[in-house]
Design a protein around this motif. Structure first.
Motif, PDB file in Angstrom:
ATOM      1  N   GLY A  53      -9.183  -7.304   2.825  1.00 32.21           N
ATOM      2  CA  GLY A  53      -8.113  -6.489   3.448  1.00 32.21           C
ATOM      3  C   GLY A  53      -8.342  -5.350   2.333  1.00 32.21           C
ATOM      4  O   GLY A  53      -8.179  -4.156   2.413  1.00 32.21           O
ATOM      5  N   GLN A  54      -8.383  -5.643   0.958  1.00 38.92           N
ATOM      6  CA  GLN A  54      -8.518  -4.523   0.048  1.00 38.92           C
ATOM      7  C   GLN A  54      -9.848  -3.790   0.049  1.00 38.92           C
ATOM      8  O   GLN A  54      -9.706  -2.632  -0.076  1.00 38.92           O
ATOM      9  CB  GLN A  54      -8.479  -5.389  -1.503  1.00 38.92           C
ATOM     10  N   LEU A  55     -10.694  -4.597   0.297  1.00 38.11           N
ATOM     11  CA  LEU A  55     -11.987  -3.907   0.812  1.00 38.11           C
ATOM     12  C   LEU A  55     -11.980  -2.657   1.810  1.00 38.11           C
ATOM     13  O   LEU A  55     -12.450  -1.660   1.855  1.00 38.11           O
ATOM     14  CB  LEU A  55     -13.407  -4.682   0.776  1.00 38.11           C
ATOM     15  N   ALA A  56     -11.479  -3.460   2.937  1.00 37.01           N
ATOM     16  CA  ALA A  56     -11.246  -2.372   4.046  1.00 37.01           C
ATOM     17  C   ALA A  56     -10.306  -1.211   3.753  1.00 37.01           C
ATOM     18  O   ALA A  56     -10.781  -0.166   4.414  1.00 37.01           O
ATOM     19  CB  ALA A  56     -10.441  -3.403   5.092  1.00 37.01           C
ATOM     20  N   LYS A  57      -9.255  -1.502   2.976  1.00 35.10           N
ATOM     21  CA  LYS A  57      -8.428  -0.218   2.580  1.00 35.10           C
ATOM     22  C   LYS A  57      -9.134   0.729   1.897  1.00 35.10           C
ATOM     23  O   LYS A  57      -9.365   1.881   1.940  1.00 35.10           O
ATOM     24  CB  LYS A  57      -7.099  -0.853   1.890  1.00 35.10           C
ATOM     25  N   PHE A  58     -10.020   0.246   0.669  1.00 40.21           N
ATOM     26  CA  PHE A  58     -10.816   0.985  -0.095  1.00 40.21           C
ATOM     27  C   PHE A  58     -11.974   1.908   0.557  1.00 40.21           C
ATOM     28  O   PHE A  58     -12.117   3.083   0.617  1.00 40.21           O
ATOM     29  CB  PHE A  58     -11.688   0.257  -1.124  1.00 40.21           C
TER      30      PHE A  58
END
Length: 70
Positions: free
Chosen positions: A38-43
């Motif tokens: 999820g953090q990668l997706a946001k980034f």
């Protein structure tokens, strides 16, 4: 960014289902994977990078191994 993040959400949900039902991982393992992804997706979405366009360099940038990132 909204459209890019929606494409990430779709892929993340499919991967979550894979982890739960195909790999039969424990809930805590799934939550951990999904939190990181999820953090990668946001980034990536903030940079206009879709799931099918992400590169190893983008991932390096995400994890902080490259000092200068877009």
């Amino acid at each position: 960014m909204a459209d890019t993040y929606k494409s990430w959400e779709k892929e993340l949900k499919e991967y979550e289902n894979f982890l739960r039902f195909e790999k039969n991982l424990a809930d805590n393992s799934v939550k951990s994977y999904m939190s990181d992804l999820g953090q990668l997706a946001k980034f990536a979405a903030e940079r206009g990078i879709s799931p099918i366009k992400i590169t190893p360099e983008d991932i390096d940038c995400f994890i902080g191994s490259m000092p200068k990132c877009k």
